[in-house]
Design a protein around this motif. Structure first.
Motif, short mmCIF file in Angstrom:
data_model
loop_
_atom_site.label_atom_id
_atom_site.label_comp_id
_atom_site.label_asym_id
_atom_site.label_seq_id
_atom_site.Cartn_x
_atom_site.Cartn_y
_atom_site.Cartn_z
N LEU A 6 17.87 0.54 4.70
CA LEU A 6 17.01 1.55 5.31
C LEU A 6 15.57 1.43 4.81
O LEU A 6 14.62 1.57 5.59
CB LEU A 6 17.57 2.96 5.04
N LEU A 7 15.40 1.15 3.52
CA LEU A 7 14.05 0.99 2.98
C LEU A 7 13.36 -0.24 3.59
O LEU A 7 12.17 -0.20 3.91
CB LEU A 7 14.09 0.87 1.45
N ASP A 8 14.12 -1.33 3.76
CA ASP A 8 13.54 -2.54 4.34
C ASP A 8 13.19 -2.34 5.82
O ASP A 8 12.19 -2.86 6.30
CB ASP A 8 14.50 -3.72 4.18
N GLU A 9 14.05 -1.58 6.56
CA GLU A 9 13.78 -1.32 7.99
C GLU A 9 12.50 -0.51 8.16
O GLU A 9 11.66 -0.83 9.00
CB GLU A 9 14.93 -0.51 8.61
N ARG A 10 12.37 0.55 7.39
CA ARG A 10 11.25 1.47 7.57
C ARG A 10 9.97 1.01 6.87
O ARG A 10 8.90 1.50 7.18
CB ARG A 10 11.62 2.87 7.05
N GLY A 11 10.11 0.13 5.90
CA GLY A 11 8.95 -0.26 5.10
C GLY A 11 7.98 -1.15 5.86
O GLY A 11 8.39 -2.03 6.61
N LYS A 12 6.69 -0.92 5.64
CA LYS A 12 5.65 -1.74 6.27
C LYS A 12 5.20 -2.84 5.32
O LYS A 12 4.77 -3.89 5.75
CB LYS A 12 4.46 -0.86 6.67
N ASN A 13 5.30 -2.58 4.03
CA ASN A 13 4.87 -3.57 3.03
C ASN A 13 6.09 -4.26 2.45
O ASN A 13 7.14 -3.64 2.25
CB ASN A 13 4.09 -2.89 1.90
N LYS A 14 5.98 -5.54 2.16
CA LYS A 14 7.07 -6.28 1.53
C LYS A 14 7.02 -6.05 0.02
O LYS A 14 5.96 -6.10 -0.59
CB LYS A 14 6.95 -7.78 1.82
N VAL A 15 8.18 -5.80 -0.58
CA VAL A 15 8.28 -5.56 -2.02
C VAL A 15 9.27 -6.57 -2.58
O VAL A 15 10.29 -6.87 -1.98
CB VAL A 15 8.75 -4.11 -2.28
N THR A 16 8.98 -7.09 -3.76
CA THR A 16 9.82 -8.15 -4.33
C THR A 16 11.03 -7.62 -5.09
O THR A 16 12.00 -8.34 -5.28
CB THR A 16 8.99 -9.03 -5.28
N HIS A 17 11.00 -6.38 -5.56
CA HIS A 17 12.10 -5.88 -6.39
C HIS A 17 13.08 -5.05 -5.56
O HIS A 17 12.77 -4.64 -4.45
CB HIS A 17 11.55 -5.02 -7.53
N ARG A 18 14.26 -4.82 -6.17
CA ARG A 18 15.26 -3.92 -5.56
C ARG A 18 15.16 -2.58 -6.26
O ARG A 18 15.36 -2.49 -7.46
CB ARG A 18 16.68 -4.48 -5.74
N TYR A 19 14.92 -1.53 -5.48
CA TYR A 19 14.75 -0.19 -6.05
C TYR A 19 16.01 0.28 -6.78
O TYR A 19 15.95 0.89 -7.83
CB TYR A 19 14.36 0.79 -4.95
N VAL A 20 17.18 -0.01 -6.22
CA VAL A 20 18.43 0.53 -6.77
C VAL A 20 18.73 -0.06 -8.14
O VAL A 20 19.49 0.52 -8.91
CB VAL A 20 19.62 0.29 -5.81
N ASP A 21 18.14 -1.20 -8.48
CA ASP A 21 18.39 -1.79 -9.80
C ASP A 21 17.71 -1.01 -10.92
O ASP A 21 18.09 -1.14 -12.08
CB ASP A 21 17.92 -3.25 -9.82
N PHE A 22 16.70 -0.21 -10.58
CA PHE A 22 16.01 0.58 -11.61
C PHE A 22 16.83 1.80 -12.03
O PHE A 22 16.63 2.33 -13.10
CB PHE A 22 14.64 1.07 -11.09
N VAL A 23 17.74 2.26 -11.18
CA VAL A 23 18.51 3.47 -11.46
C VAL A 23 19.89 3.05 -11.97
O VAL A 23 20.57 2.27 -11.33
CB VAL A 23 18.65 4.34 -10.19
#
Length: 167
Positions: free
Chosen positions: A70-87
């Motif tokens: 869902l984050l990748d679908e809605r996101g306009k900017n590309k991000v290199t990390h996975r958010y869920v790995d921080f939690v």
């Protein structure tokens, strides 16, 4: 007394990743980095909660993967990390659940081999009228006669009262 939470590990994970009623700061920052507006962050949270309640997502890993989709679908900017790995996953998956039983050997035999003895009075047998000694049999008959006499006295009293009302 303890408090038991009925939330499943999946529901706990969604709350941990996105927040409860209000979106948590980490999720807000992640959405800002990806260029996702705040209303879409709420929509992502609602979508995850809905899919967990409909049992479309089973397991903490599926919740994590779906959130990243869902984050990748809605996101306009590309991000290199996975958010869920921080939690941390351990906290959401293990709290409120009963840990599995260890394979330690107990001193008790298996359940099918345990025999529970009958209660003391279940084990006794009462003699029938033929087996009773004569004295016991006479006591039993006298007790029954007393009961019948008492019942008859009550009936006679009721009949006397009815007779007085008729006069």
């Amino acid at each position: 007394m303890g408090f038991y939470s009925a939330n499943t590990p999946e529901q706990k994970r969604v709350k941990q990743l996105t927040g409860d009623i209000n979106i948590n700061e980490m999720f807000k920052n992640e959405c800002n980095t990806r260029g996702i507006p705040i209303y879409n962050a709420y929509n992502i949270q609602k979508r995850l909660i809905h899919e967990v309640e409909q049992e479309q997502l089973v397991g903490v890993k599926q919740v994590d993967d779906r959130l990243m989709e869902l984050l990748d679908e809605r996101g306009k900017n590309k991000v290199t990390h996975r958010y869920v790995d921080f939690v941390a996953k351990e906290d959401s998956a293990s709290r409120g659940t009963i840990p599995p039983r260890g394979d330690e050997k107990s001193s008790l035999p298996p359940k099918d081999q345990i025999k529970i003895p009958p209660r003391a009075r279940d084990g006794q047998t009462f003699p029938t009228d033929d087996e009773l000694p004569e004295r016991e049999l006479l006591k039993k008959i006298m007790l029954q006669n007393k009961k019948i006499i008492n019942q008859n006295k009550v009936i006679i009293d009721l009949l006397k009262k009815q007779g007085e009302k008729d006069d």
